[in-house]
Design a protein around this motif. Structure first.
Motif, PDB file in Angstrom:
ATOM      1  N   MET A 122       0.149  -0.897  -0.333  1.00 47.69           N
ATOM      2  CA  MET A 122      -0.057   0.278   0.089  1.00 47.69           C
ATOM      3  C   MET A 122       0.472   1.461  -0.127  1.00 47.69           C
ATOM      4  SD  MET A 122      -2.311  -1.434  -0.202  1.00 47.69           S
ATOM      5  CE  MET A 122      -3.816   0.107   0.292  1.00 47.69           C
ATOM      6  N   ASN A 123       1.532   1.123   0.393  1.00 47.85           N
ATOM      7  CA  ASN A 123       2.864   2.222   0.931  1.00 47.85           C
ATOM      8  C   ASN A 123       3.836   1.975  -0.346  1.00 47.85           C
ATOM      9  OD1 ASN A 123       1.729   3.369   3.208  1.00 47.85           O
ATOM     10  ND2 ASN A 123       3.225   2.310   4.024  1.00 47.85           N
ATOM     11  N   ASP A 124       3.595   1.411  -1.387  1.00 45.80           N
ATOM     12  CA  ASP A 124       4.317   1.562  -2.678  1.00 45.80           C
ATOM     13  C   ASP A 124       5.600   1.309  -2.493  1.00 45.80           C
ATOM     14  OD1 ASP A 124       2.129   2.216  -4.277  1.00 45.80           O
ATOM     15  OD2 ASP A 124       3.219   4.303  -3.692  1.00 45.80           O
ATOM     16  N   LYS A 125       6.018  -0.190  -1.366  1.00 48.49           N
ATOM     17  CA  LYS A 125       7.682   0.144  -1.563  1.00 48.49           C
ATOM     18  C   LYS A 125       7.251  -1.909  -2.205  1.00 48.49           C
ATOM     19  CE  LYS A 125      10.115   1.053   0.912  1.00 48.49           C
ATOM     20  NZ  LYS A 125      10.773   2.100   0.348  1.00 48.49           N
ATOM     21  N   LEU A 126       6.785  -2.339  -2.698  1.00 44.29           N
ATOM     22  CA  LEU A 126       6.984  -3.679  -3.707  1.00 44.29           C
ATOM     23  C   LEU A 126       4.779  -3.238  -4.350  1.00 44.29           C
ATOM     24  CD1 LEU A 126       7.642  -6.449  -0.964  1.00 44.29           C
ATOM     25  CD2 LEU A 126       8.666  -6.027  -2.365  1.00 44.29           C
ATOM     26  N   ASP A 127       5.333  -3.639  -5.075  1.00 39.00           N
ATOM     27  CA  ASP A 127       3.496  -4.147  -6.385  1.00 39.00           C
ATOM     28  C   ASP A 127       3.285  -5.551  -5.445  1.00 39.00           C
ATOM     29  OD1 ASP A 127       4.578  -5.917  -7.489  1.00 39.00           O
ATOM     30  OD2 ASP A 127       5.817  -4.501  -9.356  1.00 39.00           O
ATOM     31  N   LEU A 128       2.055  -5.615  -6.053  1.00 42.69           N
ATOM     32  CA  LEU A 128       1.164  -6.880  -5.632  1.00 42.69           C
ATOM     33  C   LEU A 128       2.265  -8.431  -5.688  1.00 42.69           C
ATOM     34  CD1 LEU A 128      -0.805  -8.130  -3.914  1.00 42.69           C
ATOM     35  CD2 LEU A 128      -2.388  -8.072  -6.419  1.00 42.69           C
ATOM     36  N   ALA A 129       3.094  -8.375  -6.885  1.00 44.39           N
ATOM     37  CA  ALA A 129       3.636  -9.842  -7.438  1.00 44.39           C
ATOM     38  C   ALA A 129       4.871  -9.385  -6.008  1.00 44.39           C
ATOM     39  CB  ALA A 129       3.838  -9.753  -9.191  1.00 44.39           C
ATOM     40  N   ILE A 438      -1.869  -7.857 -12.647  1.00 44.60           N
ATOM     41  CA  ILE A 438      -0.651  -8.573 -12.004  1.00 44.60           C
ATOM     42  C   ILE A 438       0.156  -7.992 -10.465  1.00 44.60           C
ATOM     43  CG2 ILE A 438       1.421 -10.065 -12.358  1.00 44.60           C
ATOM     44  CD1 ILE A 438      -0.341 -10.212 -15.750  1.00 44.60           C
ATOM     45  N   THR A 439       0.159  -6.996 -11.085  1.00 45.43           N
ATOM     46  CA  THR A 439       0.930  -5.869 -10.101  1.00 45.43           C
ATOM     47  C   THR A 439      -0.134  -5.541  -9.377  1.00 45.43           C
ATOM     48  OG1 THR A 439       1.318  -4.110 -12.102  1.00 45.43           O
ATOM     49  CG2 THR A 439       3.021  -5.420 -12.016  1.00 45.43           C
ATOM     50  N   GLY A 440      -1.196  -4.894  -9.464  1.00 45.79           N
ATOM     51  CA  GLY A 440      -2.287  -4.969  -8.622  1.00 45.79           C
ATOM     52  C   GLY A 440      -2.385  -3.467  -8.739  1.00 45.79           C
ATOM     53  N   GLN A 441      -2.336  -2.844  -9.813  1.00 46.64           N
ATOM     54  CA  GLN A 441      -2.442  -1.226 -10.252  1.00 46.64           C
ATOM     55  C   GLN A 441      -4.371  -1.497 -10.519  1.00 46.64           C
ATOM     56  OE1 GLN A 441      -1.053   0.161 -13.629  1.00 46.64           O
ATOM     57  NE2 GLN A 441      -1.322   1.846 -13.592  1.00 46.64           N
ATOM     58  N   PHE A 442      -4.890  -2.803 -10.560  1.00 45.40           N
ATOM     59  CA  PHE A 442      -6.723  -2.053 -11.107  1.00 45.40           C
ATOM     60  C   PHE A 442      -6.860  -3.325 -10.295  1.00 45.40           C
ATOM     61  CE2 PHE A 442      -5.410  -0.437 -14.927  1.00 45.40           C
ATOM     62  CZ  PHE A 442      -5.699   0.746 -14.378  1.00 45.40           C
ATOM     63  N   THR A 443      -6.775  -4.162  -8.811  1.00 48.43           N
ATOM     64  CA  THR A 443      -6.652  -4.940  -8.212  1.00 48.43           C
ATOM     65  C   THR A 443      -7.865  -4.802  -7.549  1.00 48.43           C
ATOM     66  OG1 THR A 443      -4.757  -6.281  -8.830  1.00 48.43           O
ATOM     67  CG2 THR A 443      -6.110  -7.173  -6.860  1.00 48.43           C
ATOM     68  N   PRO A 444      -8.714  -5.313  -7.269  1.00 49.11           N
ATOM     69  CA  PRO A 444      -9.523  -4.689  -6.012  1.00 49.11           C
ATOM     70  C   PRO A 444     -10.245  -5.584  -4.773  1.00 49.11           C
ATOM     71  CG  PRO A 444     -11.027  -7.124  -7.665  1.00 49.11           C
ATOM     72  CD  PRO A 444      -9.846  -6.813  -7.445  1.00 49.11           C
TER      73      PRO A 444
END
Length: 459
Positions: A122-129, A438-444
């Motif tokens: 959430m703090n942009d240290k990692l993306d979701l993948a 995949i990286t979380g940009q549009f992940t619900p």
């Protein structure tokens, strides 16, 4: 996107006894917590300080290192405090209780599973993948899986996905710009080489999918179920594959009453080999325990990725064997393994006929075991390419498949030059959305909750 969440704390090391244990806290401001825990002590960020860990009444609970990371230069992007002491479960629980007590006024609470990594996301240290790769690295069951998880954690998988997204966005910009000038629409595909750009994106996506699919094998492995009549050598084959006596082998029919599982590695791929009770008609001779074992055998067959149907090469095919085959679920690969060739006179071999693949081996003499290992890799779809693999999850593969489908639809619309480009642009948008998930940009948010809830507490 830095969020104003209450501070959290948890034991960050695995349960049980160990030489070192870690209690971790994270929050927007941990200055008050540090002052309460260590009055009069100044912790230099990113430097270890050796000091006693004291209870509220001054009693020493433990001694160890305190490490302070000031946000945003930390794992979560917030202030992080780690207390590294001795790894006994009692002393760690006492230390965690003291930390929660000291941070009570600041709203410090116990962390939920995966909450530290979720805050990093959430703090942009990692993306979701990358965040998922943290859990995959912890759970890796083979060296190859650990290396691939490390690749994904470093951002290699995210980088190639971002490249695909950028290429798709660039093509979308050209298409949507052309939509503003209808008189130029007919010449658009030729002037901008839209078909060529789309073909490059599809080709790149195919390459990424192949690498991700291979990586998914490293992560998930295969459930291989050994099935057959009693005394065909299922337990002997399990022992031969495992390289150890993990199952009891006797000449008495029905020795195996319950499933016996062993995880082995072939070329770094984890295989969960499951030995089951021998299948035979349930009659008066079959006691209750064996009856339950046979029922559980069919339960394992229903969950199998690969079925090894063992047969006795010395006795040859029997009517009961065909009855077993008839009950196998459709869609699951079945390999017919003829065991005991040391008695039948056969040589180790693979026979690929129209109806099935037959493999001849001897579990007792370890003849043909390498053939079986190679065949299992072939069934799994494993190809040793020498390329770096991404430890992909099923959701990643679904997103890549969906993106490819939308790109195929876009290509079909691009082929119809007399048709409006609206549908072409829409399919590109849908493909971009799938890739970005995949990286979380549009992940619900509900999917995020499911993903992080499977992490361990403290991570």
């Amino acid at each position: 996107m830095t969020l104003d969440n209450p501070p959290i704390a948890a034991i960050a090391t695995a349960p049980g006894r160990g030489g070192i244990g870690v209690v971790r806290a994270s929050g927007k401001q941990l200055t008050q917590l540090i002052d309460t825990l260590f009055p009069g002590v100044s912790l230099t960020p990113r430097h270890a300080t050796y000091l006693p860990f004291k209870a509220a009444n001054g009693d020493i609970l433990d001694e160890g290192l305190a490490l302070y990371f000031r946000g945003p230069h930390s794992y979560t992007g917030e202030d992080v405090l780690e207390l590294q002491g001795h790894g006994g479960p009692v002393v760690l629980q006492m230390l965690l209780t003291r930390v929660l007590e000291a941070g009570k006024e600041a709203g410090l609470r116990l962390a939920e599973p995966g909450e530290f990594t979720r805050r990093a996301f959430m703090n942009d240290k990692l993306d979701l993948a990358q965040a998922e790769a943290v859990a995959d690295l912890i759970d890796a069951s083979t060296e190859a899986a650990a290396k691939s998880a490390s690749q994904s954690l470093s951002g290699a998988f995210s980088k190639v996905v971002h490249t695909l997204v950028e290429q798709t966005i660039h093509l979308r910009m050209l298409v949507e710009a052309t939509l503003d000038f209808p008189e130029e629409e007919i010449d658009f595909l030729e002037k901008s080489d839209a078909r060529g750009q789309l073909a490059v994106i599809i080709q790149s996506l195919e390459h990424v999918f192949r690498q991700a699919a291979q990586g998914a094998l490293l992560r998930e492995g295969l459930n291989v179920v050994l099935v057959g009549q009693p005394n065909v050598g299922k337990s002997s084959l399990l022992n031969a594959l495992a390289g150890a006596e993990v199952a009891i082998v006797t000449p008495i029919a029905g020795t195996t009453r319950d499933k016996v599982s062993e995880t082995i590695q072939i070329e770094g791929i984890p295989l969960n080999i499951i030995d089951t009770a021998g299948i035979r008609p349930i009659d008066a001779e079959v006691d209750l325990v064996e009856r339950i074992g046979i029922e559980r055998t069919w339960g394992e067959v229903a969950k199998a990725d690969v079925i090894l149907h063992l047969l006795d090469a010395d006795l040859g095919p029997r009517a009961a064997d065909e009855a077993i085959v008839a009950a196998f679920p459709s869609g699951v690969p079945v390999l017919r393994v003829w065991n005991k060739i040391d008695l039948s006179g056969h040589r180790p071999a693979i026979d690929r006929s129209e109806d099935a693949t037959h493999l001849y081996l001897s579990a007792n003499e370890h003849q043909g075991i390498d053939l079986l290992r190679a065949e299992l890799l072939r069934i799994a779809g494993w190809q040793q390419t020498g390329e770096s693999l991404y430890l992909a999850r099923e959701r990643h593969l679904i997103a890549l498949r969906n993106a490819r489908q939308h790109l195929d639809f876009a290509a079909a619309h691009a082929a119809q030059t007399d048709q409006s480009l609206d549908l072409f642009a829409e399919e590109l948008r849908l493909a971009q959305t799938q890739l970005s998930s995949i990286t979380g940009q549009f992940t619900p948010d509900d999917l995020l909750g499911v993903i992080f809830s499977r992490f361990c507490i403290g991570k």
